[in-house]
Design a protein around this motif. Sequence first.
Motif, mmCIF file in Angstrom:
data_model
loop_
_atom_site.group_PDB
_atom_site.id
_atom_site.type_symbol
_atom_site.label_atom_id
_atom_site.label_comp_id
_atom_site.label_asym_id
_atom_site.label_seq_id
_atom_site.Cartn_x
_atom_site.Cartn_y
_atom_site.Cartn_z
ATOM 1 N N TRP A 209 -2.024 10.390 -1.797
ATOM 2 C CA TRP A 209 -3.285 10.720 -2.419
ATOM 3 C C TRP A 209 -3.906 9.217 -2.481
ATOM 4 O O TRP A 209 -5.182 9.112 -2.263
ATOM 5 N N ASP A 210 -3.393 8.063 -2.809
ATOM 6 C CA ASP A 210 -4.102 6.995 -2.679
ATOM 7 C C ASP A 210 -4.768 6.321 -1.423
ATOM 8 O O ASP A 210 -5.603 5.789 -1.250
ATOM 9 N N THR B 122 -7.563 8.470 -0.541
ATOM 10 C CA THR B 122 -8.556 8.002 -1.225
ATOM 11 C C THR B 122 -9.147 6.668 -0.682
ATOM 12 O O THR B 122 -10.502 6.475 -0.663
ATOM 13 N N THR C 78 -13.082 6.552 0.847
ATOM 14 C CA THR C 78 -13.952 5.365 0.468
ATOM 15 C C THR C 78 -14.362 4.472 1.363
ATOM 16 O O THR C 78 -15.591 4.004 1.660
#
Length: 58
Positions: A38-39, A42, A46
């Motif tokens: 998930w990181d 993200t 971004t």
Amino acid sequence: MDTKKLFGLVVVVFLGFWMFTDPNGLAATAKTAGGNGWDLATQAFTGLIDFIGALDKK
């Protein structure tokens, strides 16, 4: 039996063995891998948003 099926079977057997011998370890690893995935997603989105925003400014 082709290679993909054999590899899939080996992975399933390994995960099944791990689940029965150390279920807490498997759960902790899955939780960590999910959080890291998930990181990473993200950060990627971004960065993509920042890149598109920088293109729009010029």
